[in-house]
Design a protein around this motif. Structure first.
Motif, PDB file in Angstrom:
ATOM      1  N   HIS A 290      -0.519 -18.135 -11.851  1.00  0.00           N
ATOM      2  CA  HIS A 290      -0.681 -17.724 -13.002  1.00  0.00           C
ATOM      3  C   HIS A 290       0.583 -16.814 -13.364  1.00  0.00           C
ATOM      4  CE1 HIS A 290      -4.796 -19.021 -13.178  1.00  0.00           C
ATOM      5  NE2 HIS A 290      -4.702 -18.298 -12.237  1.00  0.00           N
ATOM      6  N   VAL A 291       1.420 -16.894 -14.517  1.00  0.00           N
ATOM      7  CA  VAL A 291       2.653 -16.263 -14.701  1.00  0.00           C
ATOM      8  C   VAL A 291       2.449 -15.435 -15.958  1.00  0.00           C
ATOM      9  CG1 VAL A 291       5.024 -16.155 -14.741  1.00  0.00           C
ATOM     10  CG2 VAL A 291       3.904 -17.735 -13.491  1.00  0.00           C
ATOM     11  N   HIS A 292       2.562 -14.043 -16.169  1.00  0.00           N
ATOM     12  CA  HIS A 292       2.564 -13.279 -17.246  1.00  0.00           C
ATOM     13  C   HIS A 292       3.443 -12.326 -17.186  1.00  0.00           C
ATOM     14  CE1 HIS A 292      -1.600 -14.668 -18.243  1.00  0.00           C
ATOM     15  NE2 HIS A 292      -1.864 -14.579 -17.057  1.00  0.00           N
ATOM     16  N   GLN A 293       4.108 -12.221 -18.494  1.00  0.00           N
ATOM     17  CA  GLN A 293       4.914 -11.160 -18.669  1.00  0.00           C
ATOM     18  C   GLN A 293       4.752  -9.746 -19.342  1.00  0.00           C
ATOM     19  OE1 GLN A 293       8.365 -12.657 -21.179  1.00  0.00           O
ATOM     20  NE2 GLN A 293       9.653 -10.866 -20.787  1.00  0.00           N
ATOM     21  N   VAL A 294       5.235  -8.805 -19.022  1.00  0.00           N
ATOM     22  CA  VAL A 294       4.928  -7.661 -19.661  1.00  0.00           C
ATOM     23  C   VAL A 294       5.954  -6.917 -20.372  1.00  0.00           C
ATOM     24  CG1 VAL A 294       3.024  -6.872 -18.109  1.00  0.00           C
ATOM     25  CG2 VAL A 294       4.952  -6.301 -17.312  1.00  0.00           C
ATOM     26  N   PRO A 295       5.985  -6.380 -21.440  1.00  0.00           N
ATOM     27  CA  PRO A 295       4.793  -6.195 -22.188  1.00  0.00           C
ATOM     28  C   PRO A 295       4.269  -7.272 -23.311  1.00  0.00           C
ATOM     29  CG  PRO A 295       6.655  -4.928 -23.578  1.00  0.00           C
ATOM     30  CD  PRO A 295       7.316  -5.847 -22.088  1.00  0.00           C
ATOM     31  N   MET A 327       4.201  -2.225 -16.673  1.00  0.00           N
ATOM     32  CA  MET A 327       3.726  -2.793 -15.399  1.00  0.00           C
ATOM     33  C   MET A 327       2.875  -1.546 -14.980  1.00  0.00           C
ATOM     34  SD  MET A 327       3.751  -5.319 -13.298  1.00  0.00           S
ATOM     35  CE  MET A 327       5.151  -6.131 -13.267  1.00  0.00           C
ATOM     36  N   ALA A 328       3.232  -0.321 -15.055  1.00  0.00           N
ATOM     37  CA  ALA A 328       2.455   0.686 -14.666  1.00  0.00           C
ATOM     38  C   ALA A 328       1.114   0.856 -15.184  1.00  0.00           C
ATOM     39  CB  ALA A 328       3.181   2.218 -14.639  1.00  0.00           C
ATOM     40  N   ALA A 329       1.280   0.434 -16.549  1.00  0.00           N
ATOM     41  CA  ALA A 329       0.021   0.486 -17.514  1.00  0.00           C
ATOM     42  C   ALA A 329      -0.830  -0.611 -17.188  1.00  0.00           C
ATOM     43  CB  ALA A 329       0.358   0.363 -18.848  1.00  0.00           C
ATOM     44  N   ILE A 330      -0.423  -1.589 -16.875  1.00  0.00           N
ATOM     45  CA  ILE A 330      -1.438  -2.827 -16.379  1.00  0.00           C
ATOM     46  C   ILE A 330      -1.909  -2.388 -14.970  1.00  0.00           C
ATOM     47  CG2 ILE A 330       0.321  -4.613 -15.863  1.00  0.00           C
ATOM     48  CD1 ILE A 330      -2.998  -5.288 -17.437  1.00  0.00           C
ATOM     49  N   GLY A 335      -6.664  -1.026 -12.082  1.00  0.00           N
ATOM     50  CA  GLY A 335      -7.515   0.053 -11.102  1.00  0.00           C
ATOM     51  C   GLY A 335      -8.631   0.532 -11.675  1.00  0.00           C
ATOM     52  N   LYS A 336      -8.514   0.685 -12.805  1.00  0.00           N
ATOM     53  CA  LYS A 336      -9.845   0.904 -13.693  1.00  0.00           C
ATOM     54  C   LYS A 336     -11.011   0.111 -13.604  1.00  0.00           C
ATOM     55  CE  LYS A 336      -7.487   4.289 -16.937  1.00  0.00           C
ATOM     56  NZ  LYS A 336      -6.995   4.442 -18.294  1.00  0.00           N
ATOM     57  N   LYS A 337     -10.570  -1.148 -13.687  1.00  0.00           N
ATOM     58  CA  LYS A 337     -11.511  -2.049 -13.567  1.00  0.00           C
ATOM     59  C   LYS A 337     -11.861  -2.640 -12.189  1.00  0.00           C
ATOM     60  CE  LYS A 337     -10.766  -4.024 -17.832  1.00  0.00           C
ATOM     61  NZ  LYS A 337     -12.008  -3.758 -18.441  1.00  0.00           N
ATOM     62  N   LYS A 338     -11.621  -1.751 -10.996  1.00  0.00           N
ATOM     63  CA  LYS A 338     -11.484  -1.997  -9.574  1.00  0.00           C
ATOM     64  C   LYS A 338     -11.213  -3.321  -9.118  1.00  0.00           C
ATOM     65  CE  LYS A 338     -13.252   2.113  -9.102  1.00  0.00           C
ATOM     66  NZ  LYS A 338     -12.135   3.452  -8.587  1.00  0.00           N
ATOM     67  N   VAL A 339     -10.157  -3.755  -9.507  1.00  0.00           N
ATOM     68  CA  VAL A 339      -9.705  -5.162  -9.039  1.00  0.00           C
ATOM     69  C   VAL A 339      -9.214  -4.695  -7.529  1.00  0.00           C
ATOM     70  CG1 VAL A 339      -8.077  -6.918  -9.242  1.00  0.00           C
ATOM     71  CG2 VAL A 339      -8.944  -5.784 -11.222  1.00  0.00           C
ATOM     72  N   LEU A 340     -10.036  -4.969  -6.498  1.00  0.00           N
ATOM     73  CA  LEU A 340      -9.677  -4.401  -5.155  1.00  0.00           C
ATOM     74  C   LEU A 340      -9.259  -5.351  -4.247  1.00  0.00           C
ATOM     75  CD1 LEU A 340     -13.085  -2.460  -5.045  1.00  0.00           C
ATOM     76  CD2 LEU A 340     -10.848  -1.641  -5.852  1.00  0.00           C
ATOM     77  N   ASN A 341      -8.914  -5.006  -3.147  1.00  0.00           N
ATOM     78  CA  ASN A 341      -8.461  -5.788  -1.821  1.00  0.00           C
ATOM     79  C   ASN A 341      -7.353  -6.896  -2.040  1.00  0.00           C
ATOM     80  OD1 ASN A 341     -10.087  -4.020  -0.514  1.00  0.00           O
ATOM     81  ND2 ASN A 341     -11.911  -5.112  -1.050  1.00  0.00           N
ATOM     82  N   ARG A 342      -6.504  -7.126  -3.235  1.00  0.00           N
ATOM     83  CA  ARG A 342      -5.667  -8.062  -3.321  1.00  0.00           C
ATOM     84  C   ARG A 342      -4.429  -8.046  -2.290  1.00  0.00           C
ATOM     85  NH1 ARG A 342      -9.770  -8.625  -6.262  1.00  0.00           N
ATOM     86  NH2 ARG A 342      -9.795  -9.915  -8.217  1.00  0.00           N
ATOM     87  N   LYS A 343      -3.901  -9.359  -2.105  1.00  0.00           N
ATOM     88  CA  LYS A 343      -2.833  -9.447  -1.215  1.00  0.00           C
ATOM     89  C   LYS A 343      -1.667  -9.419  -2.303  1.00  0.00           C
ATOM     90  CE  LYS A 343      -5.268 -10.379   2.361  1.00  0.00           C
ATOM     91  NZ  LYS A 343      -5.426  -9.165   3.538  1.00  0.00           N
ATOM     92  N   ALA A 344      -0.778  -8.535  -2.070  1.00  0.00           N
ATOM     93  CA  ALA A 344       0.301  -8.451  -3.102  1.00  0.00           C
ATOM     94  C   ALA A 344       1.848  -8.410  -2.303  1.00  0.00           C
ATOM     95  CB  ALA A 344       0.091  -7.332  -3.857  1.00  0.00           C
ATOM     96  N   PHE A 345       2.695  -8.408  -3.316  1.00  0.00           N
ATOM     97  CA  PHE A 345       4.152  -8.513  -2.899  1.00  0.00           C
ATOM     98  C   PHE A 345       4.659  -7.945  -4.150  1.00  0.00           C
ATOM     99  CE2 PHE A 345       8.220 -11.260  -3.061  1.00  0.00           C
ATOM    100  CZ  PHE A 345       8.973 -10.212  -2.299  1.00  0.00           C
ATOM    101  N   ARG A 346       5.801  -6.947  -4.041  1.00  0.00           N
ATOM    102  CA  ARG A 346       6.653  -6.323  -5.247  1.00  0.00           C
ATOM    103  C   ARG A 346       7.977  -6.787  -4.991  1.00  0.00           C
ATOM    104  NH1 ARG A 346       9.837  -2.149  -6.254  1.00  0.00           N
ATOM    105  NH2 ARG A 346       9.756  -1.217  -4.415  1.00  0.00           N
ATOM    106  N   GLN A 357       8.416   2.258  -6.204  1.00  0.00           N
ATOM    107  CA  GLN A 357       7.331   2.193  -5.021  1.00  0.00           C
ATOM    108  C   GLN A 357       6.393   3.470  -4.989  1.00  0.00           C
ATOM    109  OE1 GLN A 357       7.107  -0.632  -3.115  1.00  0.00           O
ATOM    110  NE2 GLN A 357       5.091   0.368  -2.591  1.00  0.00           N
ATOM    111  N   LYS A 358       7.156   4.426  -5.229  1.00  0.00           N
ATOM    112  CA  LYS A 358       6.275   5.949  -5.220  1.00  0.00           C
ATOM    113  C   LYS A 358       5.085   5.821  -6.393  1.00  0.00           C
ATOM    114  CE  LYS A 358       6.849  10.928  -5.159  1.00  0.00           C
ATOM    115  NZ  LYS A 358       6.036  11.300  -6.292  1.00  0.00           N
ATOM    116  N   GLU A 359       5.445   5.188  -7.706  1.00  0.00           N
ATOM    117  CA  GLU A 359       4.580   5.408  -8.729  1.00  0.00           C
ATOM    118  C   GLU A 359       3.399   4.344  -8.445  1.00  0.00           C
ATOM    119  OE1 GLU A 359       5.706   4.454 -12.649  1.00  0.00           O
ATOM    120  OE2 GLU A 359       3.878   5.477 -13.262  1.00  0.00           O
ATOM    121  N   LEU A 360       3.940   3.306  -7.929  1.00  0.00           N
ATOM    122  CA  LEU A 360       3.094   2.162  -7.509  1.00  0.00           C
ATOM    123  C   LEU A 360       1.989   2.579  -6.372  1.00  0.00           C
ATOM    124  CD1 LEU A 360       3.989  -1.536  -6.874  1.00  0.00           C
ATOM    125  CD2 LEU A 360       2.276  -0.697  -5.504  1.00  0.00           C
ATOM    126  N   ASP A 361       2.442   3.269  -5.471  1.00  0.00           N
ATOM    127  CA  ASP A 361       1.666   3.704  -4.317  1.00  0.00           C
ATOM    128  C   ASP A 361       0.705   4.802  -4.953  1.00  0.00           C
ATOM    129  OD1 ASP A 361       2.682   2.194  -2.755  1.00  0.00           O
ATOM    130  OD2 ASP A 361       4.021   3.955  -1.635  1.00  0.00           O
TER     131      ASP A 361
END
Ligand code: FEO
Length: 411
Positions: A290-295, A327-330, A335-346, A357-361
Motif C-alpha cells: 500500500h502506498v500513501h503520500q503525506v500530507p 510524517m511525524a503527525a501520522i 502510536g496513539k492507536k497502539k499500532v505495535l510491533n511492526r517491521k519497519a524501514f526508514r 531519526q531522533k524525533e522518530l525514535d
C-alpha cells in the motif's frame, strides 16, 4: 433510507450519512449507515437511534410510520452507547414524547444529563440484567466497556438470538436496499469487509484489548443474528464478522498480513525518487504494498493500510532538524492507536542537516510502539544509483522479516 425486518418482531431503521467527516475527523468516502432497531413484544423498545443531523430524526420517524409503530407506543429507549451518532436523536424524540424510560448503563447516567438534561426515568442495567417486553421477548444486557466508550452495553434478544452491540461488529459503507449478508454477493461482502477494516482501524483500534474482551464475553451467547449500529446485519453467517473482528483486534500487536505500507512525503522530489524502487522490490518479493503520500492522503486511508500491514516503510526528508512534519503527525497518531510491533524501514533525503531519526525514535519510544527497524538510509540531496540499490536491498531484508513474522504467527 429504508426500514426492513431483521426477524420476527425486530426491525432495522437506518439512515446513510455521506459527505461528512465521521467524528469530525475521518473521511468516509463510501459513507456510513446509522442503524436503529425496533424490538416488539407486548411492549416496544427502540435500541439506539441515529444522530441528529439535518433531517434525520424526521426520516427515522417516517420509518416508524411504515412499520406502524407510533412514536407514542415506544415504551423503552435503550441507549447502548452515548456517542451522539447513536444518541443524538433523543433531543428531538423528547420534544415529541416525554413519558418514556431510558434503559442504559450506570456510566451513561451522568452523560445523559450532560448531553440531554435527562435525569429521570432512567433504568440502569448491567451484566446479567434483563428487560421483559412481554410475548416471550426478554432482552438481556452485557457491559462492553470501551467499545467504544466506557459506558457501552450490548443488548441481546433472547427470543430470536439477535445481538445488538452498537459500535462492535460495525463497518463503514453506506447500505442501500440490501442490508443483510444473506442478500449480498461475495463482492459486496468483500466491500463491507474492507469498510470494516477502515471503521475498526479508524474508530475502534485504540480499544482493541476491550474489544477482544467484549467478543469473548459474547462468545457463550446463542447468537443467531448480529445487528450492529453501523453497516450490514449478519444473519446468514454471524461468525464471519466475529472472526473478522478477532483478526482486527490481533492486528494491534501484529503480526498482521503479508503486507507493507509505504508512507512517503517529499519536499522537492528527492526522497520521492527512491519510492518506486522500494515498491518494486517489495512487490517482487510477493508482498502486497500500500502506498500513501503525506500530507496529501487522508489519515483514515493510511491507518487502514497500516492496521493490516506487518511491515511499514517511512520515506521522508529531514525538515528543520526533525522529521517531515506530516510524517511525524501520522506516526504519532499510529502510536496513539497502539499500532505495535511492526517491521519497519526508514529512508530519506537531507540537505544541510539530518535529525529525523531522533524525533522518530522519540515518538516510537513515547508510545511504546516497539517497532523493529532495519538500518535506515539517509542520502544528501538526490539519491544516486548506490542509494537506489541500498533501498532495494533493505526492502528485500524488510520483506524477509515480514514473511518470517507472519510465518511464526501461523505456526
Ligand atoms: Fe458509532 Fe462510538 O459511535
Amino acid at each position: 433510507m429504508n426500514v426492513t425486518t431483521v426477524t420476527d418482531g425486530i426491525y432495522r431503521l437506518s439512515a446513510n450519512m455521506r459527505d461528512i467527516l465521521f467524528e469530525g475527523l475521518w473521511p468516509i468516502p463510501n459513507g456510513v449507515s446509522m442503524n436503529s432497531y425496533i424490538v416488539k413484544g407486548e411492549k416496544t423498545a427502540i435500541v439506539d437511534g441515529v444522530c441528529g443531523w439535518d433531517g434525520v430524526p424526521e426520516t427515522l420517524f417516517a420509518q416508524l410510520d411504515k412499520i406502524d409503530v407510533p412514536l407514542e407506543s415506544i415504551d423503552y429507549v435503550i441507549v447502548n452507547h452515548m456517542e451522539p451518532d447513536h444518541s443524538g436523536w433523543i433531543e428531538d424524540f423528547k420534544k415529541i414524547r416525554q413519558d418514556f424510560t431510558i434503559v442504559t448503563s450506570q456510566k451513561a447516567v451522568p452523560l445523559m444529563e450532560a448531553f440531554f438534561d435527562i435525569t429521570n426515568d432512567i433504568m440502569v442495567v448491567g451484566d446479567g440484567d434483563t428487560l421483559d417486553l412481554g410475548d416471550g421477548r426478554v432482552l438481556a444486557f452485557a457491559e462492553i466497556p470501551n467499545v467504544h466508550w466506557p459506558e457501552t452495553i450490548a443488548t441481546f434478544d433472547t427470543k430470536s438470538g439477535t445481538l445488538m452491540p452498537c459500535d462492535a461488529f460495525g463497518s463503514f459503507g453506506a447500505v442501500e436496499d440490501a442490508p443483510y449478508d444473506d442478500q449480498l454477493t461475495q463482492e459486496q461482502i468483500d466491500f463491507f469487509e474492507q469498510e470494516a477494516v477502515r471503521y475498526y482501524s479508524n474508530i475502534v483500534a485504540a480499544f482493541s484489548v476491550p474489544a477482544r474482551k467484549a467478543i469473548e464475553k459474547a462468545a457463550p451467547l446463542p447468537i443467531k443474528i448480529i445487528a450492529p449500529g453501523h453497516g450490514i446485519v449478519w444473519r446468514k453467517d454471524p461468525m464471519k464478522i466475529v472472526n473478522d473482528y478477532l483478526r482486527y483486534t490481533s492486528y494491534q500487536k501484529g503480526p498482521c498480513e503479508e503486507e507493507v505500507t509505504i508512507i512517503w512525503g517529499s519536499m522537492y522530489g528527492n526522497t520521492e525518487m527512491a519510492v518506486e524502487p522500494a515498491v518494486k522490490a517489495l512487490e517482487a518479493e510477493g508482498l502486497k504494498v500500500h502506498v500513501h503520500q503525506v500530507p496529501e492522503d487522508s489519515w483514515g486511508d493510511i491507518i487502514t493500510s497500516v492496521w493490516s500491514s506487518t511491515g511499514v516503510v517511512l520515506a521522508m526528508p529531514t525538515y528543520e532538524y526533525k522529521m517531515f512534519p506530516p510524517m511525524a503527525a501520522i506516526l504519532d497518531e499510529l502510536g496513539k492507536k497502539k499500532v505495535l510491533n511492526r517491521k519497519a524501514f526508514r529512508f530519506g533525503s537531507y540537505g544541510w542537516s539530518g535529525g529525523a531519526q531522533k524525533e522518530l525514535d522519540e515518538i516510537v519510544q513515547k508510545h511504546k510502539m516497539n517497532w523493529d527497524f532495519i538500518e535506515p538510509l539517509e542520502f544528501i540531496g538526490k539519491p544516486g544509483e548506490e542509494d537506489f540499490q541500498t533501498v532495494r536491498d533493505r526492502c528485500v531484508e524488510l520483506a524477509k522479516a515480514v514473511k518470517e513474522a507472519v510465518a511464526l504467527k501461523e505456526r
